[in-house]
Each structure stands twice: as structure tokens, then as C-alpha cells.
Scaffold this active site. Sequence first.
Site, short mmCIF file in Angstrom:
data_model
loop_
_atom_site.label_atom_id
_atom_site.label_comp_id
_atom_site.label_asym_id
_atom_site.label_seq_id
_atom_site.Cartn_x
_atom_site.Cartn_y
_atom_site.Cartn_z
CG ASP A 1 -1.56 3.10 7.09
OD1 ASP A 1 -0.37 2.77 7.06
OD2 ASP A 1 -1.93 4.29 7.11
CD GLU B 1 1.67 7.94 0.66
OE1 GLU B 1 2.06 8.18 1.82
OE2 GLU B 1 0.51 7.58 0.39
CG ASP B 2 6.16 6.34 1.38
OD1 ASP B 2 5.99 7.54 1.11
OD2 ASP B 2 5.61 5.78 2.34
CG HIS C 1 -0.39 0.33 2.51
ND1 HIS C 1 0.18 -0.62 3.32
CD2 HIS C 1 -0.29 1.51 3.19
CE1 HIS C 1 0.61 -0.06 4.44
NE2 HIS C 1 0.34 1.23 4.39
CG ASP C 2 2.84 3.12 2.90
OD1 ASP C 2 1.91 3.89 2.59
OD2 ASP C 2 3.11 2.83 4.09
#
Length: 211
Positions: free
Chosen positions: A126, A63-64, A59-60
Amino acid sequence: MRDPLTLRFERALRWAAIWHDGQHRKASPTPYVQHPVAVAWILDRLGFDEDVVIAALLHDVVEDTEATLDDLRDRFGDRVAGLVAHCSERKTDDEGRQRPWIDRKRDHLEALATAPEASKAIVLADCLHNMRSMVDDLAAEGPSFWGRFNAGRDQILERYRLVLDRLAGGSDDRLDTLARLGRSTLAELAGEVRGDESLGRSQDTRSMDLD
């Protein structure tokens, strides 16, 4: 009985470790990948299907890390990529500058209003894991712990309250379970419940709801 470890999940686990390689939890020696593994574990224990658990594990990454939605789509399919897209904040503006914390959190929460319930479940899990980690770190470090973050204590607590309030409900009762566990943990984090008693209650609730 479903396969407890499919090849597809094994590949997702490896890619999560590769994409997050070298990253750590904020001001901590803990490898960052521990967080998405915990989020995936929460949702697996609640009985979500493999696409949701894999999306939680990844999930990240958009984004990261350097990973893109196309990378996810190619390796794990349209549904996983779509769920992760809803979970991802827009951290930079059109010119590549870092957006203010409060703006990106506000915009992401507004966008989640129309997200699939599975994406809402990932975001709730999260938040739950983040808050549980924070409770542990706060107990060890004391008030100086809040200096790690890009926002103040009150802003962070209010953001979690808004997420829990706005993403609960819907047709899937598991969203309410996640929100209830989140509110209990938020109370610990905010100091609204005495530490020893609240930790005991949280442990009991976790065992009951996630087995």
C-alpha cells in the site's frame, strides 16, 4: 499452475469496485479502486496466496466505505477479514469524531507490530503504490502537490520511513523486497535522488523483483 482468475477473486474485484464506487484518489480524477487493484497486483506478482491478494484488493473497504468485517467474513472467509482488520486504521473516536492524522497513524503502526506478516506485506505494498503515485503527481504538479494532504510534507515522509523500517524483516523475505522498493521510491519522493536517474533505477528494480 494456479488458476489465474478464480471465481472468488472475480467476486472480490467486483465488490471492491462496488464499495469504492464514486470515490477518487485524493484531489484526482482517478477512481479510487485503481489503488487497491495496484496493491493486489504487486502482491500477486510477488507470489502471495489468493487470500492475501483478495485482502489487498479489499484492504481499504472497512476503513473507507460502508463495508464491515462481517461483510468480508461472510463473502471471503475469516482469514481475509482478519488480514483486512489489521490493515484498517481507527479513523474516529468512540463518539464518532475524526481522530487527528498523527494519532491514528501512530496507533496503527504500533498495532501492526503484532500483525501477521501477510498484513504487513499489504501495508508495505500500500505504501509502495501510494508513494509511486505521489512521485508521478509531484513531477506533474510541483510543490503545491503537498497541499492535498491532512499532514505536512515532513510528517508524511517520516511516516513512510517508520512504516518501511518497522515492517521489514521477519521470516518472509518478500517483506524486505517491498521495503527496499519502498525506500527507493521514498528517496525519489523526498528529492534525495535526482528524478530521471532514480526513475530509471526504480523501473529496473521493479521488473527484477516483481516478475
